[in-house]
Scaffold this active site. Structure first.
Site, PDB file in Angstrom:
ATOM      1  CD  GLN A  51      -2.719  -0.925   2.590  1.00  0.00           C
ATOM      2  OE1 GLN A  51      -2.560  -1.557   3.620  1.00  0.00           O
ATOM      3  NE2 GLN A  51      -4.023  -0.560   2.226  1.00  0.00           N
ATOM      4  CB  CYS A  92      -9.469  -1.341   2.377  1.00  0.00           C
ATOM      5  SG  CYS A  92      -7.577  -1.189   1.819  1.00  0.00           S
ATOM      6  CG  LEU A  93      -5.673   2.529   6.120  1.00  0.00           C
ATOM      7  CD1 LEU A  93      -3.876   2.785   6.817  1.00  0.00           C
ATOM      8  CD2 LEU A  93      -6.902   3.539   6.621  1.00  0.00           C
ATOM      9  CG  HIS A 134      -7.240  -6.643   4.321  1.00  0.00           C
ATOM     10  ND1 HIS A 134      -9.197  -5.406   4.315  1.00  0.00           N
ATOM     11  CD2 HIS A 134      -6.498  -5.531   3.965  1.00  0.00           C
ATOM     12  CE1 HIS A 134      -8.437  -5.014   3.606  1.00  0.00           C
ATOM     13  NE2 HIS A 134      -7.431  -3.989   3.721  1.00  0.00           N
ATOM     14  CD  GLU A 135      -3.473  -5.316   6.147  1.00  0.00           C
ATOM     15  OE1 GLU A 135      -2.643  -3.935   5.398  1.00  0.00           O
ATOM     16  OE2 GLU A 135      -4.607  -4.181   7.242  1.00  0.00           O
ATOM     17  CG  HIS A 138      -3.632  -4.413   1.077  1.00  0.00           C
ATOM     18  ND1 HIS A 138      -3.664  -3.934  -0.135  1.00  0.00           N
ATOM     19  CD2 HIS A 138      -4.065  -4.662   1.786  1.00  0.00           C
ATOM     20  CE1 HIS A 138      -4.749  -3.481   0.365  1.00  0.00           C
ATOM     21  NE2 HIS A 138      -4.627  -3.810   1.819  1.00  0.00           N
TER      22      HIS A 138
HETATM   23  O1  K1U Z   1      -5.132  -2.786   5.648  1.00  0.00           O
HETATM   24  C1  K1U Z   1      -5.682  -1.799   5.009  1.00  0.00           C
HETATM   25  O2  K1U Z   1      -6.400  -0.957   4.402  1.00  0.00           O
HETATM   26  C2  K1U Z   1      -5.951  -1.665   6.685  1.00  0.00           C
HETATM   27  C3  K1U Z   1      -7.329  -1.382   7.170  1.00  0.00           C
HETATM   28  C4  K1U Z   1      -7.791  -2.930   7.848  1.00  0.00           C
HETATM   29  C5  K1U Z   1      -8.692  -3.610   8.161  1.00  0.00           C
HETATM   30  C6  K1U Z   1      -9.897  -2.898   8.632  1.00  0.00           C
HETATM   31  C7  K1U Z   1     -10.608  -3.713   8.374  1.00  0.00           C
HETATM   32  C8  K1U Z   1     -10.914  -5.150   8.386  1.00  0.00           C
HETATM   33  C9  K1U Z   1     -10.057  -5.558   7.375  1.00  0.00           C
HETATM   34  C10 K1U Z   1      -8.883  -5.213   7.788  1.00  0.00           C
HETATM   35  C11 K1U Z   1      -7.899  -0.606   7.923  1.00  0.00           C
HETATM   36  O3  K1U Z   1      -7.638  -0.375   9.087  1.00  0.00           O
HETATM   37  S1  K1U Z   1      -9.645   0.537   7.578  1.00  0.00           S
HETATM   38  C12 K1U Z   1      -9.742   1.530   8.573  1.00  0.00           C
HETATM   39  C13 K1U Z   1     -10.140   0.879  10.040  1.00  0.00           C
HETATM   40  O4  K1U Z   1      -9.366   0.998  11.198  1.00  0.00           O
HETATM   41  C14 K1U Z   1     -11.586  -0.048  10.385  1.00  0.00           C
HETATM   42  C15 K1U Z   1     -12.079   0.078   9.567  1.00  0.00           C
HETATM   43  C16 K1U Z   1     -12.686  -0.993   9.334  1.00  0.00           C
HETATM   44  C17 K1U Z   1     -13.514  -1.861  10.405  1.00  0.00           C
HETATM   45  C18 K1U Z   1     -12.576  -1.910  11.755  1.00  0.00           C
HETATM   46  C19 K1U Z   1     -11.454  -0.724  11.609  1.00  0.00           C
HETATM   47 ZN    ZN Z   2      -5.849  -2.293   2.664  1.00  0.00          ZN
END
Ligand code: K1U
Ligand code: ZN
Length: 169
Positions: A51, A92-93, A134-135, A138
């Site tokens: 990312q 997702c960021l 999730h990561e 990526h």
């Molecule tokens: O990888 C990323 O883009 C980070 C992502 C991680 C993630 C969040 C939620 C579920 C799985 C993975 C984030 O941090 S998104 C922002 C966030 O803090 C968040 C969003 C939804 C639920 C919980 C947290």
């Molecule tokens: Zn993500």
């Protein structure tokens, strides 16, 4: 430390498959520190090197309330997953403002190097397990919207491109 610029969907660089980290050195230590700073600043619970346009197998995560329990995974490998799955709301960021359900294993065990280069095994369930999956996607060049229907994905793609055009003005 430095804040790193994020890639946003549908940037094709998010589809790059990350390579293993060859050695734990000063470059990787700095990358980890910068990724942690970037994740905390963006208020995320995780971040993969993909990312920030670095295509090596590095992940940082912190799902704690106090934001003081960072997990660093270098060259992570899933060594076990539960037989059960669950639909979880994800964000997702790299796809800001979009949240949707993705089916993930309830629990995973991952082996990896930590931020000091030590081997460790992480047994994860709940939000940590969801975030790890999730990561790790990526690192394989996969963004969570790929689990959604083509209709939803195309709507998200159009929305992101419109927002990016407006931001560029
Ligand atoms: O990888 C990323 O883009 C980070 C992502 C991680 C993630 C969040 C939620 C579920 C799985 C993975 C984030 O941090 S998104 C922002 C966030 O803090 C968040 C969003 C939804 C639920 C919980 C947290
Ligand atoms: Zn993500």
């Amino acid at each position: 430390m430095a804040l790193l610029p994020l890639l946003f969907f549908p940037d094709p660089r998010l589809q790059t498959v990350a390579k293993p980290v060859p050695a734990m050195d000063e470059r990787i230590r700095r990358l980890v520190a910068d990724m942690l700073e970037t994740m905390y600043e963006a208020k995320g619970i995780g971040l993969a090197a993909t990312q920030v346009d670095v295509h090596e197998r590095v992940i940082v995560i912190d799902v704690s309330e106090q934001r003081d329990q960072a997990v660093v995974l270098i060259n992570p490998q899933v060594v076990w997953n539960s037989s059960t799955t669950h639909l979880n709301e994800e964000g997702c960021l790299s796809v800001p403002g979009i949240y949707d359900g993705v089916e993930r294993f309830d629990a995973v065990t991952v082996s990896a190097l930590d931020g000091t280069g030590q081997s460790r095994v992480v047994q994860a369930e709940g939000l940590l397990a969801v975030c790890i999956q999730h990561e790790m996607d990526h690192l394989l060049g996969k963004v969570f919207v790929e689990y959604l229907s083509p209709l939803k994905r195309n709507r998200i793609k159009k929305k992101m491109l419109k927002a990016q055009r407006e931001d560029a003005r």
